[in-house]
Write an enzyme that holds these catalytic residues in place. Structure first.
Site, PDB file in Angstrom:
ATOM      1  N   ASN A  47       0.824  -1.219   0.000  1.00 12.71           N
ATOM      2  CA  ASN A  47       0.000   0.000   0.000  1.00 12.71           C
ATOM      3  C   ASN A  47       0.857   1.269   0.000  1.00 12.71           C
ATOM      4  O   ASN A  47       0.339   2.361   0.191  1.00 12.71           O
ATOM      5  CB  ASN A  47      -0.914   0.019   1.230  1.00 12.71           C
ATOM      6  CG  ASN A  47      -1.868  -1.153   1.247  1.00 12.71           C
ATOM      7  OD1 ASN A  47      -2.375  -1.551   0.200  1.00 12.71           O
ATOM      8  ND2 ASN A  47      -2.107  -1.722   2.414  1.00 12.71           N
ATOM      9  N   HIS A 140     -14.026  -1.186   6.838  1.00 11.67           N
ATOM     10  CA  HIS A 140     -12.857  -1.899   7.363  1.00 11.67           C
ATOM     11  C   HIS A 140     -13.118  -2.503   8.755  1.00 11.67           C
ATOM     12  O   HIS A 140     -13.858  -1.947   9.560  1.00 11.67           O
ATOM     13  CB  HIS A 140     -11.684  -0.918   7.446  1.00 11.67           C
ATOM     14  CG  HIS A 140     -10.379  -1.573   7.735  1.00 11.67           C
ATOM     15  ND1 HIS A 140      -9.790  -1.541   8.968  1.00 11.67           N
ATOM     16  CD2 HIS A 140      -9.561  -2.300   6.937  1.00 11.67           C
ATOM     17  CE1 HIS A 140      -8.648  -2.199   8.920  1.00 11.67           C
ATOM     18  NE2 HIS A 140      -8.481  -2.671   7.700  1.00 11.67           N
ATOM     19  N   GLU A 183     -15.926   4.234   4.394  1.00 11.30           N
ATOM     20  CA  GLU A 183     -14.599   4.557   3.868  1.00 11.30           C
ATOM     21  C   GLU A 183     -14.796   5.403   2.620  1.00 11.30           C
ATOM     22  O   GLU A 183     -15.824   5.268   1.949  1.00 11.30           O
ATOM     23  CB  GLU A 183     -13.860   3.269   3.444  1.00 11.30           C
ATOM     24  CG  GLU A 183     -13.416   2.413   4.588  1.00 11.30           C
ATOM     25  CD  GLU A 183     -12.881   1.053   4.129  1.00 11.30           C
ATOM     26  OE1 GLU A 183     -12.168   0.986   3.117  1.00 11.30           O
ATOM     27  OE2 GLU A 183     -13.184   0.062   4.809  1.00 11.30           O
ATOM     28  N   SER A 187     -10.892  -0.448   0.806  1.00 11.71           N
ATOM     29  CA  SER A 187      -9.561  -1.059   0.777  1.00 11.71           C
ATOM     30  C   SER A 187      -9.491  -2.327  -0.053  1.00 11.71           C
ATOM     31  O   SER A 187      -8.444  -2.664  -0.588  1.00 11.71           O
ATOM     32  CB  SER A 187      -9.114  -1.370   2.203  1.00 11.71           C
ATOM     33  OG  SER A 187     -10.035  -2.256   2.834  1.00 11.71           O
ATOM     34  N   ASP A 212     -13.450   7.241   6.733  1.00 14.00           N
ATOM     35  CA  ASP A 212     -12.096   6.681   6.782  1.00 14.00           C
ATOM     36  C   ASP A 212     -11.452   6.888   5.410  1.00 14.00           C
ATOM     37  O   ASP A 212     -11.874   6.296   4.420  1.00 14.00           O
ATOM     38  CB  ASP A 212     -12.210   5.189   7.136  1.00 14.00           C
ATOM     39  CG  ASP A 212     -10.865   4.484   7.185  1.00 14.00           C
ATOM     40  OD1 ASP A 212      -9.907   4.980   6.580  1.00 14.00           O
ATOM     41  OD2 ASP A 212     -10.795   3.414   7.823  1.00 14.00           O
ATOM     42  N   HIS A 215      -7.174   4.887   2.349  1.00 15.60           N
ATOM     43  CA  HIS A 215      -6.586   4.572   1.045  1.00 15.60           C
ATOM     44  C   HIS A 215      -6.692   5.728   0.053  1.00 15.60           C
ATOM     45  O   HIS A 215      -6.301   5.576  -1.102  1.00 15.60           O
ATOM     46  CB  HIS A 215      -7.237   3.305   0.466  1.00 15.60           C
ATOM     47  CG  HIS A 215      -6.852   2.095   1.252  1.00 15.60           C
ATOM     48  ND1 HIS A 215      -5.717   1.366   0.994  1.00 15.60           N
ATOM     49  CD2 HIS A 215      -7.423   1.523   2.340  1.00 15.60           C
ATOM     50  CE1 HIS A 215      -5.608   0.382   1.873  1.00 15.60           C
ATOM     51  NE2 HIS A 215      -6.638   0.449   2.696  1.00 15.60           N
ATOM     52  N   LYS A 246       0.044   3.882   4.485  1.00 15.38           N
ATOM     53  CA  LYS A 246      -0.174   3.542   3.083  1.00 15.38           C
ATOM     54  C   LYS A 246       0.583   4.539   2.198  1.00 15.38           C
ATOM     55  O   LYS A 246       1.799   4.495   2.217  1.00 15.38           O
ATOM     56  CB  LYS A 246      -1.670   3.445   2.847  1.00 15.38           C
ATOM     57  CG  LYS A 246      -2.212   2.365   3.820  1.00 15.38           C
ATOM     58  CD  LYS A 246      -3.639   2.197   3.848  1.00 15.38           C
ATOM     59  CE  LYS A 246      -4.145   1.101   4.748  1.00 15.38           C
ATOM     60  NZ  LYS A 246      -3.507   0.708   5.964  1.00 15.38           N
TER      61      LYS A 246
HETATM   62  C1  LIG Z   1      -9.750   1.329   5.388  1.00 14.67           C
HETATM   63  C2  LIG Z   1      -8.728   1.102   6.447  1.00 14.67           C
HETATM   64  N1  LIG Z   1      -8.868   1.724   7.625  1.00 14.67           N
HETATM   65  C3  LIG Z   1      -7.980   1.553   8.621  1.00 14.67           C
HETATM   66  C4  LIG Z   1      -6.904   0.712   8.481  1.00 14.67           C
HETATM   67  C5  LIG Z   1      -5.951   0.521   9.613  1.00 14.67           C
HETATM   68  O1  LIG Z   1      -4.796   1.262   9.378  1.00 14.67           O
HETATM   69  P1  LIG Z   1      -3.397   0.837  10.004  1.00 14.67           P
HETATM   70  O2  LIG Z   1      -2.850  -0.248   9.143  1.00 14.67           O
HETATM   71  O3  LIG Z   1      -2.609   2.098   9.928  1.00 14.67           O
HETATM   72  O4  LIG Z   1      -3.641   0.386  11.383  1.00 14.67           O
HETATM   73  C6  LIG Z   1      -6.702   0.060   7.283  1.00 14.67           C
HETATM   74  C7  LIG Z   1      -5.522  -0.809   7.129  1.00 14.67           C
HETATM   75  O5  LIG Z   1      -5.395  -1.755   6.547  1.00 14.67           O
HETATM   76  C8  LIG Z   1      -7.640   0.246   6.230  1.00 14.67           C
HETATM   77  O6  LIG Z   1      -7.507  -0.395   5.072  1.00 14.67           O
END
Ligand SMILES: Cc1ncc(COP(=O)(O)O)c(C=O)c1O
Length: 396
Positions: A47, A140, A183, A187, A212, A215, A246
């Protein structure tokens, strides 16, 4: 009761079903290559979309901050673990996102927990029937874990199904706070939330939006400030979570919102309060990363051009889903074993891609998740598409 025996029996079941999860030891050579078992593979599973994890200016910012502040931050933010490096990074973040303030956390997972906990605490204090979280079904795991753990009411709506969300909002008790959780760029599917539709819904129903942008940061919007900003909807989300693991090439997460909400996170976000603060060196790297992305839009442009190229090369494969220029390129294969086999075949051909299976994605939608980096060459993208086609045709 023998705990290890119980676990080992379950692990053996997984092994027999070819579902055992394990972690291969890889060596990152650069942002587009890894070494695995002595073999050099082209990386299409990271990522690190802009390739910033190897950026020397960002690494230097981290090194300098480490000399000044030491490595570990030594305490939670409220107990002496909050330095000028943290404060500077939060200021830079708030400017970048156009919010009143921001709070840095050690991971995006924790940032989502803290944001949701702050909503739950504040909603609980407001009297009435507390909070109801309305969550996109494909959100997520960190968001889903967070809302479930609050003990407040949670309803899921089918992915991007705003008619259903509209009906849920229309039925909401007047004394209950409604928080829509989604989101911006998903993701696992590389598609986008219907932010324009959510903006329309906001005109009809009172609700708060927790978005969120994990990405989308670095990939979309002016200076990489996110997908909402890309659509000119920067003020739409009441609270935004960003991650630095990411496109920013670092680690960590942040809750961005009004100054009052951020104070709410510091006061009621247990994931913030009860955890040692992120390394000062990483805070400095995050601030530098935002600066570098703003100064070098060419990487953002190249990433989206290369992502478009891969999707164009695979356009005949109707199982490829998502936005035309999104670096997350999933090929939906239904069965887990299909996805695993294809990933292995590609590995034999020199490519490192992820096979993603339930529970990370819904049953029957196992997939190959390919991710593009701005530093991939056009030839590398062509080679991936050609080898994928070869492997798929061989399977057919
Ligand atoms: C949409 C989404 N939110 C939150 C996270 C969590 O982030 P982190 O990997 O920094 O803990 C991810 C990670 O994979 C994600 O894809």
């Amino acid at each position: 009761m023998d705990l290890d025996r119980i676990i080992e029996a379950r692990l053996a079941e997984r092994q027999r079903a070819n579902q055992l999860r394990c972690r291969p030891i890889i060596r990152r050579i650069d942002c587009t290559h890894i070494e695995l078992n002595g073999r050099r593979l082209l990386q299409f599973a990271s990522n690190d979309y802009l390739g910033l994890s190897f950026d020397q200016e960002i690494q230097q910012a981290a090194n300098e901050a480490m000399q000044i502040h030491g490595l570990g931050s030594g305490a939670a933010g409220l107990l002496g673990g909050y330095t000028a490096a943290h404060a500077r990074a939060e200021e830079a973040l708030a400017r970048w996102k156009g919010t009143g303030n921001a709070v840095l956390l050690p991971s995006g997972y924790q940032a989502n927990l803290a944001a949701v906990q702050a909503f739950a605490a504040v909603g609980g204090m407001a009297g009435g029937s507390g909070v109801r979280f309305l969550v996109d079904k494909l959100a997520h795991a960190s968001l889903i874990d967070a809302v479930r753990a609050t003990g407040m009411t949670v309803r899921f709506f089918p992915h991007n199904h705003l008619d259903k969300l509209n009906r849920l909002l229309a039925d909401a008790p007047v004394d209950q706070m409604q928080v829509v959780v989604t989101e911006s760029i998903f993701s696992m599917d590389g598609d986008a939330a219907d932010l324009r539709g959510l903006a329309e819904l906001k005109k009809i129903h009172p609700f708060f939006l927790l978005l969120d942008e994990a990405h989308a940061g670095g990939v979309y919007g002016p200076g990489g400030s996110g997908y909402a900003a890309e659509l000119g909807l920067q003020g739409l989300a009441d609270v935004t979570v960003v991650t630095f693991s990411k496109a920013m090439g670092c680690i960590g997460g942040a809750v961005c919102g009004s100054d009052a909400f951020c104070q709410g996170v510091v006061n009621w976000g247990r994931a913030y309060i009860y955890s040692t603060s992120i390394l000062p060196a990483i805070a400095a790297a995050i601030a530098k990363s935002i600066e570098v992305i703003g100064r070098q839009p060419k990487w953002q442009e190249q990433l989206r051009q290369r992502s478009r190229q891969l999707r164009t090369e695979l356009a005949h494969r109707r199982q490829v889903v998502g936005l035309a220029d999104c670096p997350i390129v999933p090929l939906i294969l239904k069965e887990e074993q299909q996805a695993m086999k294809l990933a292995r075949q590609l590995q034999d051909k020199g490519f490192w891609v992820s096979a993603v299976r339930p529970p990370a994605v819904p049953r029957g939608t196992s997939r190959l998740r390919m991710t593009v980096c701005a530093r991939h060459t056009e030839t590398q993208i062509q080679e991936l598409a050609r080898n994928l086609d070869e492997a798929m045709n061989a399977r057919a």
